[in-house]
Design a protein around this motif. Structure first.
Motif, PDB file in Angstrom:
ATOM      1  N   GLN A  72      71.811 -87.406  59.822  1.00  0.00           N
ATOM      2  CA  GLN A  72      71.892 -86.961  61.217  1.00  0.00           C
ATOM      3  C   GLN A  72      71.452 -88.063  62.171  1.00  0.00           C
ATOM      4  OE1 GLN A  72      69.457 -83.454  60.898  1.00  0.00           O
ATOM      5  NE2 GLN A  72      71.228 -82.105  60.640  1.00  0.00           N
ATOM      6  N   ASP A  73      70.431 -88.816  61.785  1.00  0.00           N
ATOM      7  CA  ASP A  73      69.980 -89.953  62.609  1.00  0.00           C
ATOM      8  C   ASP A  73      71.095 -90.991  62.732  1.00  0.00           C
ATOM      9  OD1 ASP A  73      67.496 -88.736  62.888  1.00  0.00           O
ATOM     10  OD2 ASP A  73      66.509 -90.022  61.400  1.00  0.00           O
ATOM     11  N   GLU A  74      71.754 -91.273  61.608  1.00  0.00           N
ATOM     12  CA  GLU A  74      72.838 -92.248  61.640  1.00  0.00           C
ATOM     13  C   GLU A  74      74.012 -91.720  62.478  1.00  0.00           C
ATOM     14  OE1 GLU A  74      75.647 -94.983  58.733  1.00  0.00           O
ATOM     15  OE2 GLU A  74      74.152 -93.684  57.808  1.00  0.00           O
ATOM     16  N   GLN A  75      74.287 -90.424  62.381  1.00  0.00           N
ATOM     17  CA  GLN A  75      75.345 -89.828  63.209  1.00  0.00           C
ATOM     18  C   GLN A  75      75.068 -90.049  64.689  1.00  0.00           C
ATOM     19  OE1 GLN A  75      75.442 -85.672  62.008  1.00  0.00           O
ATOM     20  NE2 GLN A  75      77.581 -85.907  61.376  1.00  0.00           N
ATOM     21  N   ARG A  76      73.843 -89.785  65.094  1.00  0.00           N
ATOM     22  CA  ARG A  76      73.484 -89.971  66.503  1.00  0.00           C
ATOM     23  C   ARG A  76      73.636 -91.432  66.932  1.00  0.00           C
ATOM     24  NH1 ARG A  76      69.954 -85.763  65.165  1.00  0.00           N
ATOM     25  NH2 ARG A  76      68.304 -87.157  64.465  1.00  0.00           N
ATOM     26  N   ALA A  77      73.242 -92.350  66.052  1.00  0.00           N
ATOM     27  CA  ALA A  77      73.369 -93.777  66.362  1.00  0.00           C
ATOM     28  C   ALA A  77      74.841 -94.178  66.484  1.00  0.00           C
ATOM     29  CB  ALA A  77      72.668 -94.612  65.291  1.00  0.00           C
ATOM     30  N   ILE A  78      75.689 -93.635  65.624  1.00  0.00           N
ATOM     31  CA  ILE A  78      77.124 -93.935  65.687  1.00  0.00           C
ATOM     32  C   ILE A  78      77.728 -93.354  66.954  1.00  0.00           C
ATOM     33  CG2 ILE A  78      79.358 -93.431  64.615  1.00  0.00           C
ATOM     34  CD1 ILE A  78      77.888 -93.690  61.885  1.00  0.00           C
ATOM     35  N   GLU A  79      77.360 -92.123  67.279  1.00  0.00           N
ATOM     36  CA  GLU A  79      77.879 -91.508  68.507  1.00  0.00           C
ATOM     37  C   GLU A  79      77.457 -92.310  69.740  1.00  0.00           C
ATOM     38  OE1 GLU A  79      76.418 -87.537  67.971  1.00  0.00           O
ATOM     39  OE2 GLU A  79      78.044 -87.019  66.598  1.00  0.00           O
ATOM     40  N   ALA A  80      76.248 -92.826  69.734  1.00  0.00           N
ATOM     41  CA  ALA A  80      75.783 -93.659  70.848  1.00  0.00           C
ATOM     42  C   ALA A  80      76.589 -94.967  70.903  1.00  0.00           C
ATOM     43  CB  ALA A  80      74.287 -93.952  70.709  1.00  0.00           C
ATOM     44  N   ALA A  81      76.878 -95.539  69.736  1.00  0.00           N
ATOM     45  CA  ALA A  81      77.681 -96.768  69.690  1.00  0.00           C
ATOM     46  C   ALA A  81      79.089 -96.508  70.222  1.00  0.00           C
ATOM     47  CB  ALA A  81      77.738 -97.314  68.268  1.00  0.00           C
ATOM     48  N   LEU A  82      79.660 -95.369  69.884  1.00  0.00           N
ATOM     49  CA  LEU A  82      80.987 -95.021  70.396  1.00  0.00           C
ATOM     50  C   LEU A  82      80.960 -94.852  71.916  1.00  0.00           C
ATOM     51  CD1 LEU A  82      82.087 -92.561  67.575  1.00  0.00           C
ATOM     52  CD2 LEU A  82      83.097 -94.804  68.069  1.00  0.00           C
ATOM     53  N   LYS A  83      79.874 -94.321  72.430  1.00  0.00           N
ATOM     54  CA  LYS A  83      79.737 -94.201  73.888  1.00  0.00           C
ATOM     55  C   LYS A  83      79.628 -95.584  74.534  1.00  0.00           C
ATOM     56  CE  LYS A  83      77.744 -89.592  73.997  1.00  0.00           C
ATOM     57  NZ  LYS A  83      76.564 -88.774  74.198  1.00  0.00           N
ATOM     58  N   ARG A  84      78.936 -96.517  73.857  1.00  0.00           N
ATOM     59  CA  ARG A  84      78.842 -97.880  74.382  1.00  0.00           C
ATOM     60  C   ARG A  84      80.213 -98.554  74.375  1.00  0.00           C
ATOM     61  NH1 ARG A  84      74.278 -97.641  71.260  1.00  0.00           N
ATOM     62  NH2 ARG A  84      75.050 -99.079  69.662  1.00  0.00           N
ATOM     63  N   ILE A  85      81.026 -98.245  73.368  1.00  0.00           N
ATOM     64  CA  ILE A  85      82.389 -98.784  73.341  1.00  0.00           C
ATOM     65  C   ILE A  85      83.153 -98.271  74.560  1.00  0.00           C
ATOM     66  CG2 ILE A  85      84.634 -98.616  72.167  1.00  0.00           C
ATOM     67  CD1 ILE A  85      83.104 -98.813  69.499  1.00  0.00           C
ATOM     68  N   GLU A  86      83.067 -96.982  74.819  1.00  0.00           N
ATOM     69  CA  GLU A  86      83.770 -96.393  75.961  1.00  0.00           C
ATOM     70  C   GLU A  86      83.262 -96.966  77.290  1.00  0.00           C
ATOM     71  OE1 GLU A  86      86.530 -94.551  75.656  1.00  0.00           O
ATOM     72  OE2 GLU A  86      86.225 -94.919  73.520  1.00  0.00           O
ATOM     73  N   ALA A  87      81.974 -97.244  77.345  1.00  0.00           N
ATOM     74  CA  ALA A  87      81.373 -97.778  78.573  1.00  0.00           C
ATOM     75  C   ALA A  87      81.615 -99.283  78.724  1.00  0.00           C
ATOM     76  CB  ALA A  87      79.870 -97.493  78.598  1.00  0.00           C
ATOM     77  N   GLY A  88      82.100 -99.918  77.649  1.00  0.00           N
ATOM     78  CA  GLY A  88      82.344-101.352  77.709  1.00  0.00           C
ATOM     79  C   GLY A  88      81.118-102.200  77.463  1.00  0.00           C
ATOM     80  N   THR A  89      80.068-101.601  76.920  1.00  0.00           N
ATOM     81  CA  THR A  89      78.830-102.341  76.681  1.00  0.00           C
ATOM     82  C   THR A  89      78.532-102.541  75.201  1.00  0.00           C
ATOM     83  OG1 THR A  89      77.516-100.303  76.779  1.00  0.00           O
ATOM     84  CG2 THR A  89      77.809-101.539  78.844  1.00  0.00           C
ATOM     85  N   TYR A  90      79.475-102.146  74.330  1.00  0.00           N
ATOM     86  CA  TYR A  90      79.261-102.307  72.892  1.00  0.00           C
ATOM     87  C   TYR A  90      79.106-103.797  72.574  1.00  0.00           C
ATOM     88  CZ  TYR A  90      79.935-102.153  67.856  1.00  0.00           C
ATOM     89  OH  TYR A  90      79.773-102.287  66.504  1.00  0.00           O
TER      90      TYR A  90
END
Length: 107
Positions: free
Chosen positions: A58-76
């Motif tokens: 679950q911790d890794e899921q949250r980290a991946i979801e945050a990374a996907l949000k950074r991709i969408e925001a252009g900050t990945y």
């Protein structure tokens, strides 16, 4: 496929793997307890391990979801702490990492 598309696919594939693994863990934990006391004690220890694996997943899921949000925001690929670029080698090893190597040491 651009690098960011490759990273997005990598993250989405890992998220799907985790969803599958967490579903199997949940199913295993939902099984009826064994009526035999000794077997039940062993199963209980196994359940504790499964719960820890589930929490880690679950911790890794949250980290991946945050990374996907950074991709969408252009900050990945930018460190969320200092703003420095995260090395490709680090992203290869931990594609969901929000920190550059230096900031990760300080966390």
């Amino acid at each position: 496929m651009t690098d960011i598309d490759k990273r997005r696919k990598q993250l989405l594939d890992r998220l799907a793997e985790l969803d599958d693994r967490l579903t199997r863990i949940e199913d295993e934990l939902d099984d009826a307890p064994n009526p035999d006391w000794e077997d039940s004690a062993v199963e209980s220890e196994g359940d504790e391990v499964l719960e820890q694996l589930g929490t880690s997943g679950q911790d890794e899921q949250r980290a991946i979801e945050a990374a996907l949000k950074r991709i969408e925001a252009g900050t990945y690929g930018e460190c969320v702490k200092c703003g420095a670029e995260i090395s490709e080698e680090r992203l290869d090893a931990l594609p969901h990492t929000p920190f550059c190597r230096e900031c990760a040491k300080a966390v």
